[in-house]
Design a protein around this motif. Structure first.
Motif: not given
Length: 394
Positions: A92-96
């Motif tokens: 999982e990645l964090f997306i702004p």
């Protein structure tokens, strides 16, 4: 949204990277030295929230950034532990995500609990807001005072002095949310650049002066006070027409501006509306509002009420010349009628004009019988948003 500082990062770089005015980032991080950011220090980026994205086969960071219309380094900044050359399916990645929609829902069941949740959500997303308390109500609920802007001109806008006029809180909170969205997106609100308002004016917004009364109208009486309140309400369990605070005192008839005269022609005991109290400024809510204005010396004051589509702007000839100009502008922008004098006294704006000789206004939103139905909200808000913007301008 929170990020961790890397070597070489600056607030100015974050401003360019996220297209957020530098002043908003600086004001969202008052405890940080902008000239000496520390590695791994936490910085708030206003106007963004984080979403998670699950890596799929064939994904690359550059491809993900392109699909979300982001600069690639925003992903590196939020995902500093990720190896861009070794992405694994399922990670999982964090997306702004830039905020472009309201979190305030004015058509929800709006009471003090809803207000508190919306204020907390706005303060999390836009941490340059200064959340204060002007005081507390009879039942010890906070009278929230939300500060936005850093200009020299101090402007107060308040709502829900009267319990059954709770729709005014919906209007003010929606305005604040729209203002914040436009600020962080570099846009205009009612044809005025939002950032120019932020730099010109310091807004003090008190969205619910009478939280106990609003809760009474919206939710009914607290069990421990039910019998007493039904007695004050002339034996009725229907509190939809209740205007007063929880002690049966009308908060907008509590101020020493022709108080003795008005007392003679108003109810002589506590009840759902119009009782002035046994002396001026006797209630914790009115004490708080009086202390606030005495401390801050606002340049302008607007009280939002319902109903009548009118703008009351004078008091006993004590209003300054600027009041007439502003009232004319307000009327032109809203379509409401500007009324200089009315046979009513002891209001908050009356006392403000009397004491400080500054422009004060009572804005009567909508038309009909209180409480106005929420079906009027869209029309009211369309009319009033340009007026509220004008109140912040020079």
């Amino acid at each position: 949204m929170k990020i961790q500082v890397r070597a070489g990062d600056t607030l100015e770089y974050y401003s360019r990277l996220f297209s957020i005015p530098l002043v908003l980032i600086a004001d969202a991080n008052p405890g940080i030295d902008p000239e000496q950011l520390q590695i791994d220090e936490t910085v708030h980026i206003p106007g963004f929230r984080e979403n998670t994205y699950t890596i799929r086969y064939g994904d690359t960071l550059s491809g993900i950034a392109k699909s979300y219309q982001l600069k690639l380094d925003t992903l590196f900044l939020l995902n500093q532990e990720v190896d861009p050359n070794n992405l694994s399916v399922g990670d999982e990645l964090f997306i702004p995500i830039r905020m472009s929609k309201r979190v305030v829902d004015p058509k929800a069941h709006y009471d003090f609990t809803r207000l508190k949740a919306d204020i907390e959500a706005l303060a999390e997303l836009y941490p340059f807001i200064q959340k204060r308390e002007a005081g507390r109500s009879v039942l010890h609920q906070p009278l929230y005072d939300l500060r936005i802007g850093k200009g020299q001109r101090k402007v107060q806008i308040n709502a829900s002095f009267h319990a059954n006029e709770w729709i005014t809180t919906c209007v003010l909170m929606t305005f604040l949310n729209d203002y914040l969205i436009m600020l962080t997106n570099g846009q205009k609100i009612s044809q005025t650049p939002a950032l120019s308002l932020y730099e010109q004016a310091a807004l003090s917004a008190i969205p619910m002066v009478n939280p106990d009364g609003v809760n009474l109208v919206r939710n009914g009486p607290p069990k421990e006070l039910e019998k007493e309140l039904i007695t004050l309400n002339n034996g009725s369990a229907d509190f939809s027409g209740w205007k007063a605070n929880i002690r049966g005192i009308d908060l907008n008839k509590q101020f020493p501006a022709n108080w003795e005269f008005e007392k003679k022609r108003k109810p002589k005991k506590p009840g759902p509306r119009d009782f002035l109290g046994f002396k001026p400024i006797s209630e914790p809510e009115t004490m708080a509002m009086a202390e606030l204005v005495q401390k801050e010396r606002f340049a302008r004051l607007l009280s939002l009420h319902t109903q009548g589509q009118e703008i009351y702007w004078g008091y006993e000839g004590l209003e300054p010349l600027e009041s007439k100009r502003l009232a004319h502008d307000f009327a032109k922008l809203s379509g409401y009628e500007a009324v200089q004098y009315v046979d009513s006294f002891v209001g908050y704006k009356d006392w403000f004009i009397q004491e400080f000789r500054k422009p004060g206004f009572t804005i009567e939103l909508g038309i009909g019988q209180n409480p106005l139905p929420i079906s009027q909200f869209d029309e009211i808000y369309t009319d009033i948003q340009p007026l509220l913007v004008r109140a912040l301008e020079s």
